[in-house]
Design a protein around this motif. Sequence first.
Motif, PDB file in Angstrom:
ATOM      1  N   ARG A  64       0.853  -1.184   0.000  1.00 40.10           N
ATOM      2  CA  ARG A  64       0.000   0.000   0.000  1.00 40.10           C
ATOM      3  C   ARG A  64       0.891   1.237   0.000  1.00 40.10           C
ATOM      4  NH1 ARG A  64      -5.415  -1.080   1.336  1.00 40.10           N
ATOM      5  NH2 ARG A  64      -5.764  -3.200   2.126  1.00 40.10           N
ATOM      6  N   ASP A  79      -4.047   5.384  -4.763  1.00 38.58           N
ATOM      7  CA  ASP A  79      -5.062   5.411  -3.714  1.00 38.58           C
ATOM      8  C   ASP A  79      -4.539   4.697  -2.464  1.00 38.58           C
ATOM      9  OD1 ASP A  79      -7.299   5.166  -2.087  1.00 38.58           O
ATOM     10  OD2 ASP A  79      -8.658   4.724  -3.737  1.00 38.58           O
ATOM     11  N   GLU A 138      -6.085   3.648  -0.007  1.00 37.28           N
ATOM     12  CA  GLU A 138      -7.025   2.632   0.478  1.00 37.28           C
ATOM     13  C   GLU A 138      -6.895   1.311  -0.294  1.00 37.28           C
ATOM     14  OE1 GLU A 138      -8.929   3.093   3.150  1.00 37.28           O
ATOM     15  OE2 GLU A 138      -7.983   5.070   3.323  1.00 37.28           O
ATOM     16  N   LYS A 139      -6.146   1.329  -1.393  1.00 40.43           N
ATOM     17  CA  LYS A 139      -6.033   0.139  -2.232  1.00 40.43           C
ATOM     18  C   LYS A 139      -4.710  -0.573  -1.998  1.00 40.43           C
ATOM     19  CE  LYS A 139      -8.801   1.968  -6.079  1.00 40.43           C
ATOM     20  NZ  LYS A 139      -8.784   2.348  -7.519  1.00 40.43           N
ATOM     21  N   SER A 165      -7.374  -4.934  -4.945  1.00 40.58           N
ATOM     22  CA  SER A 165      -8.381  -4.873  -3.880  1.00 40.58           C
ATOM     23  C   SER A 165      -9.325  -6.067  -3.961  1.00 40.58           C
ATOM     24  CB  SER A 165      -9.177  -3.568  -3.981  1.00 40.58           C
ATOM     25  OG  SER A 165      -8.326  -2.446  -3.876  1.00 40.58           O
TER      26      SER A 165
END
Length: 228
Positions: free
Chosen positions: A84, A164, A166-167, A196
């Motif tokens: 990440r 991103d 969050e990914k 993801s």
Amino acid sequence: MKMQDGTYRFWPKIVTLLNFMVLLLLLVNCTVRSDKSPQASVSQNTTVPGELSEAGIGSVSAGYRTVSSIKELADIADVIVIGRATATDETVNMARDENDLARPDPNVLVVGRSYEVRVSRYLKGNGADVIYVLLREAFLGARAPKTEENIAQARRQFVQIPIDPEKQYVFFLAPRPEFGEAYFTGPKEPWRFDISDVTQVKPESPWHYASTVFPSPSLDEMIEQLGQ
């Protein structure tokens, strides 16, 4: 009407008209050939650069260098990791002086944002648990004044997809030692894949054809294609 020297009064005008018609036919023929030339078409593996303004501020700095398979991408990548990434406040000029890569280019500015990547697994190569990936954010050519206003405009125009946080991604990377031991960039597009959903790995790239050339395999299928 015949003149005293035996020539015709209108003969010069007729010759001029004929010459004009011949020139017009040649111009039309050249235009048709130009439209049919190979340069008029673009391969799906190439993205044409965005138009540069008179100030030298463009949407992209260069056409995308691309690959057409996971295996090809794996072969040119020095390091492949799963992890990440989070954007940092660090930016660098990714355009380098061709005579000394340790120094930035004195005329061209390619703004690179540093992302801190926390590695959960190395699929190729080895290294630290935390590495840094540089992502291009703006381009200013030699003629563009490197003012804050121009840099902000270049950021707005530049074609890029931020990473991103969050990914989780698979990153295919090449080292950039001129910025530091643990700094990397993507060698060719697409160089990062959103995992993801491990059943459908998707390329994340500004290259328009990335999703077409790279269908969505599962993560296990992708790893198998790496030849690991």
